[in-house]
Design a protein around this motif. Structure first.
Motif, PDB file in Angstrom:
ATOM      1  N   MET A   1     -31.732 -24.415  27.688  1.00 47.74           N
ATOM      2  CA  MET A   1     -32.976 -23.660  27.637  1.00 47.74           C
ATOM      3  C   MET A   1     -33.656 -23.874  26.283  1.00 47.74           C
ATOM      4  N   ILE A   2     -34.957 -24.167  26.310  1.00 44.46           N
ATOM      5  CA  ILE A   2     -35.722 -24.407  25.086  1.00 44.46           C
ATOM      6  C   ILE A   2     -36.211 -23.069  24.545  1.00 44.46           C
ATOM      7  N   ARG A   3     -35.874 -22.795  23.301  1.00 43.62           N
ATOM      8  CA  ARG A   3     -36.295 -21.552  22.661  1.00 43.62           C
ATOM      9  C   ARG A   3     -37.470 -21.815  21.734  1.00 43.62           C
ATOM     10  N   GLU A   4     -38.283 -20.794  21.558  1.00 48.12           N
ATOM     11  CA  GLU A   4     -39.477 -20.929  20.735  1.00 48.12           C
ATOM     12  C   GLU A   4     -39.134 -21.061  19.257  1.00 48.12           C
ATOM     13  N   ARG A   5     -39.800 -22.006  18.582  1.00 47.66           N
ATOM     14  CA  ARG A   5     -39.687 -22.193  17.127  1.00 47.66           C
ATOM     15  C   ARG A   5     -41.081 -22.115  16.527  1.00 47.66           C
ATOM     16  N   THR A 139     -43.475 -18.868  24.236  1.00 46.41           N
ATOM     17  CA  THR A 139     -44.358 -19.960  24.625  1.00 46.41           C
ATOM     18  C   THR A 139     -43.590 -21.213  25.036  1.00 46.41           C
ATOM     19  N   ALA A 140     -42.430 -21.454  24.424  1.00 45.95           N
ATOM     20  CA  ALA A 140     -41.659 -22.646  24.768  1.00 45.95           C
ATOM     21  C   ALA A 140     -41.135 -22.553  26.201  1.00 45.95           C
ATOM     22  N   GLU A 141     -40.616 -21.398  26.583  1.00 50.23           N
ATOM     23  CA  GLU A 141     -40.116 -21.230  27.944  1.00 50.23           C
ATOM     24  C   GLU A 141     -41.257 -21.297  28.958  1.00 50.23           C
ATOM     25  N   ALA A 142     -42.398 -20.693  28.619  1.00 53.58           N
ATOM     26  CA  ALA A 142     -43.535 -20.736  29.534  1.00 53.58           C
ATOM     27  C   ALA A 142     -44.052 -22.159  29.726  1.00 53.58           C
ATOM     28  N   HIS A 151     -48.825 -19.628  38.106  1.00 52.39           N
ATOM     29  CA  HIS A 151     -48.484 -19.664  39.532  1.00 52.39           C
ATOM     30  C   HIS A 151     -47.081 -19.099  39.758  1.00 52.39           C
ATOM     31  N   TYR A 152     -46.172 -19.377  38.844  1.00 56.48           N
ATOM     32  CA  TYR A 152     -44.804 -18.867  38.948  1.00 56.48           C
ATOM     33  C   TYR A 152     -44.794 -17.343  38.903  1.00 56.48           C
ATOM     34  N   VAL A 153     -45.605 -16.755  38.030  1.00 54.37           N
ATOM     35  CA  VAL A 153     -45.679 -15.300  37.926  1.00 54.37           C
ATOM     36  C   VAL A 153     -46.164 -14.696  39.239  1.00 54.37           C
ATOM     37  N   ARG A 154     -47.168 -15.281  39.851  1.00 54.84           N
ATOM     38  CA  ARG A 154     -47.710 -14.747  41.095  1.00 54.84           C
ATOM     39  C   ARG A 154     -46.692 -14.819  42.242  1.00 54.84           C
ATOM     40  N   VAL A 155     -46.088 -15.981  42.395  1.00 55.59           N
ATOM     41  CA  VAL A 155     -45.164 -16.161  43.514  1.00 55.59           C
ATOM     42  C   VAL A 155     -43.938 -15.260  43.362  1.00 55.59           C
ATOM     43  N   GLN A 156     -43.343 -15.234  42.183  1.00 50.25           N
ATOM     44  CA  GLN A 156     -42.137 -14.441  41.975  1.00 50.25           C
ATOM     45  C   GLN A 156     -42.428 -12.944  42.011  1.00 50.25           C
ATOM     46  N   GLN A 200     -38.005 -13.585  33.628  1.00 51.31           N
ATOM     47  CA  GLN A 200     -37.390 -13.710  32.310  1.00 51.31           C
ATOM     48  C   GLN A 200     -37.307 -15.164  31.875  1.00 51.31           C
ATOM     49  N   LYS A 201     -36.960 -16.071  32.789  1.00 50.56           N
ATOM     50  CA  LYS A 201     -36.785 -17.472  32.423  1.00 50.56           C
ATOM     51  C   LYS A 201     -38.097 -18.170  32.110  1.00 50.56           C
ATOM     52  N   ALA A 202     -39.229 -17.547  32.456  1.00 49.96           N
ATOM     53  CA  ALA A 202     -40.532 -18.140  32.174  1.00 49.96           C
ATOM     54  C   ALA A 202     -41.131 -17.624  30.877  1.00 49.96           C
ATOM     55  N   GLY A 203     -40.379 -16.843  30.093  1.00 54.13           N
ATOM     56  CA  GLY A 203     -40.891 -16.326  28.831  1.00 54.13           C
ATOM     57  C   GLY A 203     -41.968 -15.277  28.999  1.00 54.13           C
ATOM     58  N   VAL A 204     -41.925 -14.512  30.084  1.00 55.05           N
ATOM     59  CA  VAL A 204     -42.958 -13.530  30.397  1.00 55.05           C
ATOM     60  C   VAL A 204     -42.372 -12.125  30.299  1.00 55.05           C
ATOM     61  N   GLU A 205     -43.118 -11.220  29.690  1.00 53.35           N
ATOM     62  CA  GLU A 205     -42.744  -9.802  29.617  1.00 53.35           C
ATOM     63  C   GLU A 205     -43.606  -9.009  30.588  1.00 53.35           C
TER      64      GLU A 205
END
Length: 296
Positions: A1-5, A139-142, A151-156, A200-205
């Motif tokens: 998983m890529i984390r934000e830097r 932002t990195a995960e998104a 689109h991922y937010v809407r579908v999930q 959670q995996k898309a970096g969204v709160e």
């Protein structure tokens, strides 16, 4: 998983005057080349022109490193496909000119899901829709964990709403039973946790999830309305009977305690019957005046 830097770059307003100096040098070389041409020295003039063009190319490359970051925005920086970092400080910034910069909004956003037809916990078909309030925090995960995070937010979110709706009945007359219509706060908290676990995996709160539409499906709406009305009437009658029995018990107890009148079992039964008729009746009681004895 890529984390934000975080990689903020350099302040652009401080570097802009410095990077404009080569532009003045380019103009000076070009002017000097024109002067040399007028004197007839074509070889030296060509050297001046080539130097001016080379300096101009360098200037264009350096100026390409400037970019703007707005409030509640971020720029994801990549170098030849490799993730370098994220710039979040608002204002004019400068970074490596070969970085590619993708803008991602960090503002709070919301959307309303489509009206979904699902079965509740009792198996009744219902229509449900919800409003989801969310924002990007990683932002990195998104950018790299999902293909299109919006689109991922809407579908999930719609999948989470559909799954949560099957966990509760549409309506319940008992206080201990959680229902979609009667326990909005509990259902909203469950929906929020369900949506957050998926995003959670898309970096969204997820900030809030609320039901915006809730109704029985049209094919059973009339029948369920009658059932709902009947259930409400039964529940109301149970409450009325409980209150009436308590009032009758209190009346008999007070009469006996204060010694106002002595009642045998037959008279107590008659009094209880009359009180229950008065307290539980749908219409006001019409008293009958007895002009004879109590037994006539």
């Amino acid at each position: 998983m890529i984390r934000e830097r975080l990689r903020q770059g350099y302040p652009g307003l401080l570097l802009l005057p410095l990077f404009l100096l080569p532009l003045l040098g380019t103009l000076g070389l070009w002017r000097q080349g024109i002067i040399v041409v007028q004197r007839g020295a074509d070889g030296a003039a060509a050297l001046y022109f080539i130097s001016a063009i080379a300096l101009l190319v360098v200037e264009v490359v350096l100026l390409r490193g400037f970019f703007m970051v707005g409030p509640n925005e971020a720029r994801v920086l990549q170098l030849f496909g490799d993730y370098v970092g994220t710039a979040k400080i608002p204002g004019l910034r400068w970074a490596n000119p070969f970085y590619t910069r993708r803008k991602i909004s960090l503002r709070v956003r919301n959307f309303e899901s489509a009206k979904l037809k699902v079965n509740d916990a009792d198996g009744n078909p219902i229509e449900i829709a919800a409003v989801v309030v969310w924002r990007v925090t990683e932002t990195a995960e998104a950018s790299f964990e999902v293909d299109d995070y919006e689109h991922y937010v809407r579908v999930q979110s719609e999948a989470a709403v559909r799954n949560a709706a099957t966990s509760y009945p549409y309506d319940a007359h008992e206080d201990a039973v959680v229902s979609l219509r009667g326990s909005t706060a509990v259902v909203a908290e469950h929906l929020k946790g369900e949506v957050q676990s998926r995003l959670q995996k898309a970096g969204v709160e997820v900030l809030e999830v609320r039901i915006s539409h809730l109704a029985y499906a049209p094919e059973i709406a009339a029948a369920m309305l009658q059932r709902q009305q009947a259930g409400a009437i039964i529940a109301a009658r149970e409450r009325i009977v409980q209150g009436a029995v308590g009032m009758v018990e209190m009346a008999l107890s007070m009469l006996s305690h204060k010694g106002i009148v002595e009642l045998d079992e037959e008279r107590k039964a008659a009094m209880v019957s009359n009180l229950l008729v008065v307290l539980c009746g749908e219409r006001g009681a019409q008293p009958i005046v007895n002009t004879g004895t109590i037994h006539q």
